[in-house]
Structures are given as C-alpha cells and as structure tokens.
Motif scaffolding. Structure first.
Motif, PDB file in Angstrom:
ATOM      1  N   MET A  60       3.043   0.118  -0.603  1.00  0.00           N
ATOM      2  CA  MET A  60       3.910   0.873  -1.507  1.00  0.00           C
ATOM      3  C   MET A  60       4.860   1.763  -0.717  1.00  0.00           C
ATOM      4  SD  MET A  60       4.469   1.297  -4.827  1.00  0.00           S
ATOM      5  CE  MET A  60       3.028   1.296  -5.906  1.00  0.00           C
ATOM      6  N   LEU A  61       4.343   2.447   0.280  1.00  0.00           N
ATOM      7  CA  LEU A  61       5.181   3.347   1.077  1.00  0.00           C
ATOM      8  C   LEU A  61       6.260   2.581   1.833  1.00  0.00           C
ATOM      9  CD1 LEU A  61       2.389   5.705   2.466  1.00  0.00           C
ATOM     10  CD2 LEU A  61       3.954   6.143   0.575  1.00  0.00           C
ATOM     11  N   ALA A  62       5.976   1.341   2.196  1.00  0.00           N
ATOM     12  CA  ALA A  62       6.960   0.520   2.905  1.00  0.00           C
ATOM     13  C   ALA A  62       8.152   0.167   2.022  1.00  0.00           C
ATOM     14  CB  ALA A  62       6.302  -0.761   3.419  1.00  0.00           C
ATOM     15  N   MET A  63       8.009   0.341   0.704  1.00  0.00           N
ATOM     16  CA  MET A  63       9.087   0.034  -0.235  1.00  0.00           C
ATOM     17  C   MET A  63       9.900   1.274  -0.606  1.00  0.00           C
ATOM     18  SD  MET A  63       7.347  -2.799  -2.812  1.00  0.00           S
ATOM     19  CE  MET A  63       5.714  -2.064  -3.027  1.00  0.00           C
ATOM     20  N   ILE A  67      12.492   2.104  -3.757  1.00  0.00           N
ATOM     21  CA  ILE A  67      11.888   2.845  -4.863  1.00  0.00           C
ATOM     22  C   ILE A  67      12.698   4.080  -5.230  1.00  0.00           C
ATOM     23  CG2 ILE A  67       9.921   4.345  -5.416  1.00  0.00           C
ATOM     24  CD1 ILE A  67       8.116   2.231  -4.126  1.00  0.00           C
ATOM     25  N   VAL A  68      13.190   4.819  -4.249  1.00  0.00           N
ATOM     26  CA  VAL A  68      13.863   6.091  -4.525  1.00  0.00           C
ATOM     27  C   VAL A  68      15.091   5.915  -5.416  1.00  0.00           C
ATOM     28  CG1 VAL A  68      15.140   8.007  -3.480  1.00  0.00           C
ATOM     29  CG2 VAL A  68      12.930   7.311  -2.531  1.00  0.00           C
ATOM     30  N   ALA A  83      11.633  10.763  -2.736  1.00  0.00           N
ATOM     31  CA  ALA A  83      10.578  10.525  -1.750  1.00  0.00           C
ATOM     32  C   ALA A  83       9.401  11.470  -1.957  1.00  0.00           C
ATOM     33  CB  ALA A  83      11.128  10.673  -0.337  1.00  0.00           C
ATOM     34  N   GLY A  84       9.642  12.617  -2.594  1.00  0.00           N
ATOM     35  CA  GLY A  84       8.571  13.571  -2.831  1.00  0.00           C
ATOM     36  C   GLY A  84       7.477  12.989  -3.711  1.00  0.00           C
ATOM     37  N   GLU A  85       7.856  12.179  -4.686  1.00  0.00           N
ATOM     38  CA  GLU A  85       6.834  11.567  -5.534  1.00  0.00           C
ATOM     39  C   GLU A  85       5.969  10.612  -4.732  1.00  0.00           C
ATOM     40  OE1 GLU A  85       5.928   9.485  -9.795  1.00  0.00           O
ATOM     41  OE2 GLU A  85       7.876  10.387  -9.431  1.00  0.00           O
ATOM     42  N   LEU A  86       6.573   9.896  -3.803  1.00  0.00           N
ATOM     43  CA  LEU A  86       5.782   8.985  -2.978  1.00  0.00           C
ATOM     44  C   LEU A  86       4.852   9.745  -2.033  1.00  0.00           C
ATOM     45  CD1 LEU A  86       8.245   6.077  -2.133  1.00  0.00           C
ATOM     46  CD2 LEU A  86       6.323   6.091  -3.731  1.00  0.00           C
ATOM     47  N   ARG A  87       5.287  10.911  -1.571  1.00  0.00           N
ATOM     48  CA  ARG A  87       4.379  11.723  -0.743  1.00  0.00           C
ATOM     49  C   ARG A  87       3.177  12.175  -1.565  1.00  0.00           C
ATOM     50  NH1 ARG A  87       9.362  13.664   1.344  1.00  0.00           N
ATOM     51  NH2 ARG A  87       9.352  15.457  -0.073  1.00  0.00           N
ATOM     52  N   GLY A  88       3.437  12.574  -2.819  1.00  0.00           N
ATOM     53  CA  GLY A  88       2.332  12.942  -3.690  1.00  0.00           C
ATOM     54  C   GLY A  88       1.441  11.758  -4.020  1.00  0.00           C
ATOM     55  N   PHE A  89       2.050  10.610  -4.231  1.00  0.00           N
ATOM     56  CA  PHE A  89       1.310   9.370  -4.466  1.00  0.00           C
ATOM     57  C   PHE A  89       0.348   9.100  -3.311  1.00  0.00           C
ATOM     58  CE2 PHE A  89       1.185   4.961  -3.025  1.00  0.00           C
ATOM     59  CZ  PHE A  89       0.632   4.294  -4.111  1.00  0.00           C
ATOM     60  N   ARG A 168       6.247  -2.605  -8.985  1.00  0.00           N
ATOM     61  CA  ARG A 168       6.022  -2.141  -7.615  1.00  0.00           C
ATOM     62  C   ARG A 168       4.525  -2.054  -7.301  1.00  0.00           C
ATOM     63  NH1 ARG A 168      10.269  -2.973  -4.261  1.00  0.00           N
ATOM     64  NH2 ARG A 168      12.216  -2.321  -5.274  1.00  0.00           N
ATOM     65  N   PHE A 169       3.749  -1.554  -8.261  1.00  0.00           N
ATOM     66  CA  PHE A 169       2.298  -1.520  -8.061  1.00  0.00           C
ATOM     67  C   PHE A 169       1.760  -2.938  -7.859  1.00  0.00           C
ATOM     68  CE2 PHE A 169       2.093   2.866  -9.714  1.00  0.00           C
ATOM     69  CZ  PHE A 169       1.056   3.383  -8.937  1.00  0.00           C
ATOM     70  N   ALA A 170       2.209  -3.870  -8.704  1.00  0.00           N
ATOM     71  CA  ALA A 170       1.741  -5.256  -8.585  1.00  0.00           C
ATOM     72  C   ALA A 170       2.108  -5.850  -7.236  1.00  0.00           C
ATOM     73  CB  ALA A 170       2.327  -6.097  -9.723  1.00  0.00           C
ATOM     74  N   GLU A 171       3.313  -5.559  -6.777  1.00  0.00           N
ATOM     75  CA  GLU A 171       3.752  -6.083  -5.484  1.00  0.00           C
ATOM     76  C   GLU A 171       2.945  -5.478  -4.340  1.00  0.00           C
ATOM     77  OE1 GLU A 171       5.876  -8.060  -2.444  1.00  0.00           O
ATOM     78  OE2 GLU A 171       5.428  -8.490  -4.548  1.00  0.00           O
ATOM     79  N   ALA A 172       2.640  -4.180  -4.432  1.00  0.00           N
ATOM     80  CA  ALA A 172       1.850  -3.524  -3.385  1.00  0.00           C
ATOM     81  C   ALA A 172       0.464  -4.156  -3.280  1.00  0.00           C
ATOM     82  CB  ALA A 172       1.738  -2.029  -3.675  1.00  0.00           C
ATOM     83  N   PHE A 173      -0.168  -4.425  -4.412  1.00  0.00           N
ATOM     84  CA  PHE A 173      -1.494  -5.048  -4.372  1.00  0.00           C
ATOM     85  C   PHE A 173      -1.410  -6.507  -3.942  1.00  0.00           C
ATOM     86  CE2 PHE A 173      -2.693  -1.477  -7.263  1.00  0.00           C
ATOM     87  CZ  PHE A 173      -3.688  -0.943  -6.446  1.00  0.00           C
ATOM     88  N   ARG A 174      -0.300  -7.164  -4.276  1.00  0.00           N
ATOM     89  CA  ARG A 174      -0.126  -8.545  -3.803  1.00  0.00           C
ATOM     90  C   ARG A 174      -0.023  -8.577  -2.288  1.00  0.00           C
ATOM     91  NH1 ARG A 174       3.219 -11.946  -1.793  1.00  0.00           N
ATOM     92  NH2 ARG A 174       4.866 -10.380  -1.590  1.00  0.00           N
ATOM     93  N   ARG A 175       0.750  -7.654  -1.734  1.00  0.00           N
ATOM     94  CA  ARG A 175       0.885  -7.589  -0.269  1.00  0.00           C
ATOM     95  C   ARG A 175      -0.434  -7.216   0.397  1.00  0.00           C
ATOM     96  NH1 ARG A 175       6.720  -4.579   0.989  1.00  0.00           N
ATOM     97  NH2 ARG A 175       7.991  -5.802  -0.477  1.00  0.00           N
ATOM     98  N   ALA A 176      -1.258  -6.475  -0.320  1.00  0.00           N
ATOM     99  CA  ALA A 176      -2.568  -6.082   0.227  1.00  0.00           C
ATOM    100  C   ALA A 176      -3.610  -7.178   0.057  1.00  0.00           C
ATOM    101  CB  ALA A 176      -3.041  -4.809  -0.459  1.00  0.00           C
ATOM    102  N   ASN A 177      -3.220  -8.299  -0.579  1.00  0.00           N
ATOM    103  CA  ASN A 177      -4.118  -9.438  -0.810  1.00  0.00           C
ATOM    104  C   ASN A 177      -5.321  -9.072  -1.679  1.00  0.00           C
ATOM    105  OD1 ASN A 177      -2.644 -11.394   0.800  1.00  0.00           O
ATOM    106  ND2 ASN A 177      -3.363 -10.256   2.599  1.00  0.00           N
ATOM    107  N   LEU A 178      -5.114  -8.180  -2.635  1.00  0.00           N
ATOM    108  CA  LEU A 178      -6.177  -7.848  -3.571  1.00  0.00           C
ATOM    109  C   LEU A 178      -6.556  -9.103  -4.348  1.00  0.00           C
ATOM    110  CD1 LEU A 178      -7.633  -5.184  -4.627  1.00  0.00           C
ATOM    111  CD2 LEU A 178      -6.134  -5.402  -6.610  1.00  0.00           C
ATOM    112  N   PRO A 179      -7.853  -9.359  -4.535  1.00  0.00           N
ATOM    113  CA  PRO A 179      -8.264 -10.566  -5.261  1.00  0.00           C
ATOM    114  C   PRO A 179      -7.571 -10.698  -6.620  1.00  0.00           C
ATOM    115  CG  PRO A 179     -10.167  -9.562  -4.223  1.00  0.00           C
ATOM    116  CD  PRO A 179      -9.014  -8.624  -3.991  1.00  0.00           C
ATOM    117  N   GLU A 180      -7.243 -11.909  -6.960  1.00  0.00           N
ATOM    118  CA  GLU A 180      -6.530 -12.223  -8.202  1.00  0.00           C
ATOM    119  C   GLU A 180      -7.262 -11.674  -9.424  1.00  0.00           C
ATOM    120  OE1 GLU A 180      -3.238 -14.462  -9.939  1.00  0.00           O
ATOM    121  OE2 GLU A 180      -3.828 -14.498  -7.828  1.00  0.00           O
TER     122      GLU A 180
END
Length: 463
Positions: A60-63, A67-68, A83-89, A168-180
C-alpha cells in the motif's frame, strides 16, 4: 441488470470514476469464498498471518504517489496532507500486527492441581467492514488488519465516494499474495449490504458513518446474533481552562476544527473557554483561521479543500445562517476566501461567537468547517455544557494541571479524553464512543476482543 456507481468529484463536480455494482449471485459467491478461505486461514500460525499483512502494508505504501492525488479527486483533501493519512494507516497497521501475539494469547487463570485451564481467543469467521469516505484508509485499516491477524476473512464495502480506496486495498493484498477469498472488496448497494448482513454468512459487522445509517445497519441484523461495531457521529467539545498555554491551545484547536474541512468524526465542533482568557483566545483563534487557503486540493498551496459535496456544504451554510439569525456573530468574512461560492462544495471556515445550545450549530453534528465558541465561568459550567449532547466520541481539556485534566475527564461522557491535544487516534488506546457516537471498540488490545470469541478449555488430566 446491475446499477452503476458514479463517483462525483468535489473538485469540479464531474464524474471521476464509474464502476458496476455486483449482483446478489456474485455476493453469495463472495461470502462462500470468504468462509472457505477462512477455514484454512485460521489454522495458519500467527507469524504467517503477520507476514502477509506486513507485505500488504508495504504494498500500500508503495502506491503513495498514485493514492495522494486520488484522495484529492475523490473527497477533496489537499494533496499537501494526503501522505499524512498513509502515515497514520501504517502506524495503526504496524501496531496492531505487533501486539497481536500478546492480544491473542490464551488467558490462563491460577493453576489448579490436576487441571489444565485456559481461555482461547478464536476468530469469528467473516467480518464485513463498511467504511466511510472522510478518512478512507484510516477507518478501514482499524478493522481490516486486526481482523485478518485474528484469523478472520474480510469483506470490504467502501463508500461510493471513495470506491478506489477499496480497490487499493485489494491490490495491496494481491501484491502480498494473500490467499484467494480472504480479503474481498465488493461494490455493494445499500440493499445488497443488507442482504450480506442477513444471509448468516457474516459474523461481525464494523460500520463507520452517520447515526441514521448505523441504525439501518443494526436494524438489518436484528434477526440474527451478529456482532456489531458502530462508530457513528460526534459533536466533540474542547474546554480551555484559564491556566492553558494559550498559543498551543489556539494552534491545535484551529487545526482540530478545520483539518479535512472539519469532516472528521472527532473534529472539534464546539469550544468552551474560561471567561478570563476568552477575549484573547477568540481573537487569536480567528486570526489564525483567516490564514487558511481555500482552493483546488490538487494545488500544493491549498490548505483547505472543498467539502465532499455541494449538499454537505449547503448543510453547514444552513447551520451558519440559522445561527446568525438567532443572534450569533460570525468572525470570518467569507469574501476573504474567493473560492467560496454558494451552491458549491467550496466553503470558507467560520468561527461563531454569541452562540447557545439552542442553536443547531452547537447541538447537531456539522461535519464541516465551522466551530462555535462560548465563554464559561469555570470547570462546573464547562463540564455541564460538554455533556449537554447526544454524542460522546472524544473531548479535550487544555490545561497545565494534569490532576485537573484527569479529574474533569472522569466527569465527561465520552469515549476518549485528551489533554492538550485533539483529533488523533492512538492505536495503543481503545477507540470507542458513548451515547449516539456508537458502541464497540477498535484499535488497542481491546479491539482484538471484538474480533474474536472466547473459548474456555477445562481439562482434567488427573483422575
């Protein structure tokens, strides 16, 4: 034929993005997939769950660079603050991952000879997260990461105003290879959301939004024993005592009132100031407010963007107009903010004095860039006025006396008491509300208790 969701940007009133809602058949498939995936996920070691979740945070942070500006287009927050919201995230996500081993550890009472006794924390199953647009990453992550860490699957229904956040959340978990099937972002109508709740395939619903919408969510679940977490409205008060650091109080309360155009559940919406320092406080507060730059949120110079919609801005305009008609005085001239235009989403900040609790602006949630300020004779009057509300999310006390802050904090009907700060969520502390601000807990160790169920083991091994 399923309907389309159109995201209307507050920046220019145009359709920014358009997506298709899913139908009931697709929803039922998603719920089945979530249950199937969760049955395996809960058996994975906590260290493995942590690795997947940490990788998703990294993704997520890589995006960030995409995102901003997306946030600015979707809900109007200036890019200088995006970017402040992502720091809080990241802060919240990393904290909840780090405390999971302790928070989810078995509770073991004092030993008894011949017995093995403990309380285990078990996942609930599938958690439905209904997230709002105002802090779309922060509010969603409060549940998503700890729910997955606890062994649950997650269905995210994000606000249509920030539907790209769900993607964006879905893409972050896809990149993390979270099980389907473990995390799914679904574009649901209100009716489809109600269907998801009543199927029996969802075990917990965490909703953030208005009181009326929260009541609808609760009503949808009334026939089933479903866990419910509701973070609803706020009308958060601040009390500035005579011994407060005036400069610090003014600077932070202006920010707490107008950051994100006041569109925060815990924004400061009413301020009570000891009469001894009231004139000086009001003068400095108004002077600092006049320094805001209202304009296009994609401009780096902008410090106050548009509200989420013209309708939201018009509601606040109506509150201000009603207050003025009832005797309030406005300290800010809207003409000093050229971008402010009647009927638009662009609204100048406003500071009102000579206000009373008979006025809507001091009683009903504004969720916009307006604040009312009243003088008080001391602690007793301040506490009475702070508690004179249907809401109770957070409250702040501005003083140099720690003991006084703790004493007064015990008298305020609120979920969080701040001293010399406001409008902030500490992930180590429980985020909760009282009265019409909701029920349930997110963040902290206590947040995990609302995403798991207790299971007791009472094992007699000596017979």
């Amino acid at each position: 034929m399923t309907a389309k969701i159109q995201l209307i940007s507050p920046v220019d009133g145009r359709v920014y993005v358009e997506r298709q809602q899913i139908d009931t058949a697709r929803l039922l498939q998603a719920l089945e997939a979530a249950a199937t995936a969760q049955a395996q996920w809960k058996r994975r070691p906590l260290s493995e769950r942590a690795a997947f979740c940490s990788a998703a945070v990294d993704a997520m942070l890589a995006m960030k660079d995409e995102i901003v500006p997306e946030l600015a287009w979707q809900m109007g927050r200036p890019v200088r603050y995006g970017a402040g919201e992502l720091r809080g995230f990241e802060e919240r996500a990393r904290h909840m991952i780090a405390i999971a081993p302790e928070a989810l550890a078995a509770v073991e009472p004092a030993p008894v000879a011949g017995f093995r006794r403990y309380i285990k924390r078990e996942p609930l199953g599938t958690v439905l997260v209904i997230a709002p647009w105002n802090y779309p990453y922060l509010t969603a992550v409060n549940t998503i990461i700890p729910a997955l860490m606890a062994g649950n699957s997650v269905i995210l229904k994000h606000a249509s105003q920030t539907l790209l956040v769900g993607e964006r959340f879905a893409e972050a978990f896809r990149r993390a290879n979270l099980p389907e099937g473990l995390f799914q972002n679904l574009l649901l109508s209100h009716a489809s959301t109600a269907v998801a709740i009543v199927t029996g395939d969802v075990q917990q619903v965490n909703f953030t939004g208005s009181v009326d919408a929260g009541l609808q969510v609760q009503q949808a679940a009334i026939t089933d024993f479903i866990g419910m977490g509701l973070e609803l409205g706020g009308k958060d008060p601040a009390y500035v005592r005579a011994d407060a650091n005036l400069e610090h109080a003014v600077e932070n309360l202006v920010d707490g009132s107008f950051f994100n155009s006041g569109q925060s559940c815990c924004a400061v919406e009413r301020i009570y100031v000891d009469q001894k320092i009231y004139p000086a406080f009001v003068e400095r507060f108004a002077d600092l407010t006049r320094q805001y730059v209202l304009g296009n949120p994609l401009d780096e110079a902008t410090t106050l963007g548009p509200m989420v919609s013209p309708a939201a801005a018009d509601f606040v305009r109506g509150q201000i107009a009603d207050a003025l008609a009832e005797g309030a005085k406005a300290l800010i001239d809207p003409k000093a903010f050229p971008a402010d235009a009647p009927g638009s989403a662009y609204l100048a900040p406003q500071v009102l004095v000579d206000v009373t609790h008979e006025m809507s602006v001091m009683r009903d949630e504004s969720f916009g860039p307006v604040v009312g300020i009243m003088p008080v004779t001391g602690d007793e009057e301040a506490i009475a006025l702070m508690n004179d509300s249907e809401f109770g999310l957070s409250a702040s006390i501005w003083t140099e006396d720690l003991a006084a802050a703790e004493r007064l904090g015990n008298e305020i009907a609120t979920g969080t008491v701040f001293m010399n700060r406001c409008d902030y969520l500490d992930p180590a502390l429980a985020w909760t509300g009282v009265k019409n601000s909701g029920r349930g807990v997110t963040l902290s160790r206590l947040g995990y208790e609302h995403l798991t169920r207790a299971k007791s083991f009472h094992l007699r091994h000596e017979v």
